[in-house]
Design a protein around this motif. Structure first.
Motif, short mmCIF file in Angstrom:
data_model
loop_
_atom_site.label_atom_id
_atom_site.label_comp_id
_atom_site.label_asym_id
_atom_site.label_seq_id
_atom_site.Cartn_x
_atom_site.Cartn_y
_atom_site.Cartn_z
N ASP A 116 0.83 -1.21 0.00
CA ASP A 116 0.00 0.00 0.00
C ASP A 116 0.87 1.26 0.00
N HIS A 117 1.95 1.23 0.76
CA HIS A 117 2.88 2.38 0.81
C HIS A 117 3.51 2.60 -0.57
N VAL A 118 3.92 1.53 -1.24
CA VAL A 118 4.55 1.64 -2.56
C VAL A 118 3.57 2.22 -3.57
N VAL B 24 4.25 2.95 -13.34
CA VAL B 24 2.81 3.01 -13.11
C VAL B 24 2.35 1.64 -12.64
N VAL B 25 1.75 1.60 -11.47
CA VAL B 25 1.30 0.32 -10.90
C VAL B 25 0.03 -0.14 -11.60
N VAL C 151 9.14 -5.89 -5.89
CA VAL C 151 8.92 -6.60 -4.63
C VAL C 151 9.31 -5.72 -3.45
N ALA C 152 8.37 -5.59 -2.49
CA ALA C 152 8.65 -4.91 -1.23
C ALA C 152 8.86 -5.99 -0.17
N PRO C 153 10.12 -6.33 0.15
CA PRO C 153 10.38 -7.46 1.06
C PRO C 153 9.81 -7.22 2.45
N GLY C 154 9.49 -8.30 3.13
CA GLY C 154 8.99 -8.26 4.50
C GLY C 154 9.26 -9.58 5.17
#
Length: 446
Positions: free
Chosen positions: A120-122, A135-136, A186-189
């Motif tokens: 969501d932040h990205v 553009v997402v 990819v937003a790692p977590g």
């Protein structure tokens, strides 16, 4: 204007020109200046200057090798014209690309993968600005929680099971195909382990789909980042902001030299403006204010007076009545009743700021930097806002060339922090060049 080769007693100007052109194109191509990912992406002139210096070196070696006796002055002038034309073309290309991206053209279609909060932040961060290539088009969350920004596309794409990584590649590739994604971001977590990312990357590479990882850093320019891989572990080294050294000394020299020349050249204009102010309203021509500069040190800042004599005493009344149109700590009104007729004209063309050249000459300010705040504004600063005062305040800066008073406080603070952390001398040159355009445009000048 062309490079002249002299070999065997004969001049060959055409051969010299062709040699220069081929060498220039070769150097630019080797350094990937014409690659799709680089063309038009930056407006700065530093890479062009570096390429030009490399060209001089290559030509010097070649001319020495063939025994040319050409006089250097003429060819050097021709090469200098080529440098200026290249810088101009680079800026025009950047402006064209920026305009195209405001219309959602020349962009990369991105599929975002990550835990709901990170994804969501990205999505929100990329959607807030148009000065980038991404553009997402979809989000594949890890887990079943809903996304705020990505909820509409998330429902169509499904999600990755956080406890079963076997289906990751299938789900991601299907989503990428359905939405025509050019890149998987990819937003790692915690739920996206290194081994899980590794297996996903294999599947993406086999399908010739690029993969990018977000390290979680915000507003860090690429020139501060160095990549390393000790023992196979990808590692980003972040260089600290420049606060001392040759560049800072050169900035100070440019500031004081520029301020001194500006005061000499603008002396007649100062006289005309001062006379206009004195003849149209009661009070002095100049206005002095205590502002805070580098290290939160107070200093006296000079401006041409644009308001009535009792403007400061009336400010509290206006603030109490809710007249402030800025959502943060700065006081701004589009139609401030305290501004005189001449003052409104001076503000429209930013002429009221010119006496700050005295402050630059004294060393209290710089030609480029964040705007110097008032004491009552600083008193309400938190730890983040105080970082604005890590450098000298400026006569112009990112705030002035990005909309000025039309920007929100959060936008203003973000611009200032970006400048403070990523300052370069070439960046200052770019801001000063953009200042003239901002003055002519006049947006936010009130």
């Amino acid at each position: 204007m062309e490079l002249v080769l002299r070999a065997g007693g004969r001049a060959h100007p055409l051969a010299g020109a062709l040699l220069s052109a081929v060498a220039w194109l070769g150097i630019r191509a080797v350094r990937r200046r014409y690659a799709t990912v680089n063309l038009g992406e930056a407006r700065g002139s530093t890479p062009v200057i570096g390429d030009w210096l490399a060209l001089l070196g290559v030509l010097a070696v070649l001319l020495t090798a063939i025994g040319s006796t050409a006089e250097p002055a003429g060819p050097l002038l021709g090469l200098l014209v080529g440098l200026l034309l290249t810088v101009t073309c680079r800026k025009v290309t950047h402006w064209h690309l920026a305009a195209a991206r405001r219309e959602a053209h020349a962009v990369r279609r991105v599929l975002v993968i990550g835990e709901p909060s990170a994804a969501d932040h990205v999505v929100g961060h990329l959607a807030a600005r148009t000065d980038h290539a991404y553009v997402v088009v979809g989000v594949v969350p890890v887990g079943s929680a809903k996304l705020e920004c990505g909820a509409p596309v998330t429902a169509r794409l499904g999600s990755l099971d956080p406890d079963s990584p076997r289906g990751d590649a299938t789900a991601v590739l299907r989503a990428a195909r359905e939405h025509g994604a050019d890149l998987v971001l990819v937003a790692p977590g915690p739920r996206l382990s290194a081994e899980r990312l590794r297996r996903l990357s294999w599947a993406l590479y086999d399908e010739r789909l690029p993969l990018a990882l977000l390290p979680g850093l915000v507003d860090v320019d690429a020139h501060r980042i160095h990549l390393d891989a000790p023992a196979g572990l990808a590692m980003l080294h972040i260089a600290p902001p420049v606060r001392r050294g040759v560049q800072v000394s050169l900035k100070s020299a440019v500031d004081r030299t520029g301020a001194g020349l500006g005061l000499l050249l603008l002396a007649p204009l100062f006289g005309v403006i001062a006379a206009a102010i004195r003849l149209t309203s009661a009070g002095p021509a100049f206005h002095r204010q205590i502002r805070h500069g580098q290290g939160n040190t107070p200093f006296t800042m000079w401006k041409f007076r644009t308001m009535v004599r009792d403007a400061e005493s009336r400010k509290a009344e206006l603030e109490y009545s809710g007249a402030n149109e800025n959502d943060g700590l700065m006081f701004k009104m589009r139609r401030d009743p305290r501004v005189t007729g001449v003052g409104r004209l001076l503000r429209r063309w930013s002429l009221d700021e010119l006496p700050q050249l005295f402050n630059v000459l004294r060393g209290d300010m710089s030609l480029v930097g964040p705007r110097p705040p008032l004491a009552d504004e600083v008193a309400r600063y938190d730890e983040v806002a105080l970082r604005r005062l890590s450098v000298k305040p400026g006569l112009t800066g990112l705030w002035q060339v990005s909309g000025r008073s039309e920007l929100s406080w959060d936008e203003t603070l973000a611009l200032d922090l970006r400048y403070v952390d990523n300052w370069t001398l070439s960046g200052d040159m770019d801001v000063m060049a953009r200042t003239m355009r901002a003055v002519v445009d006049g947006r936010g000048a009130y």
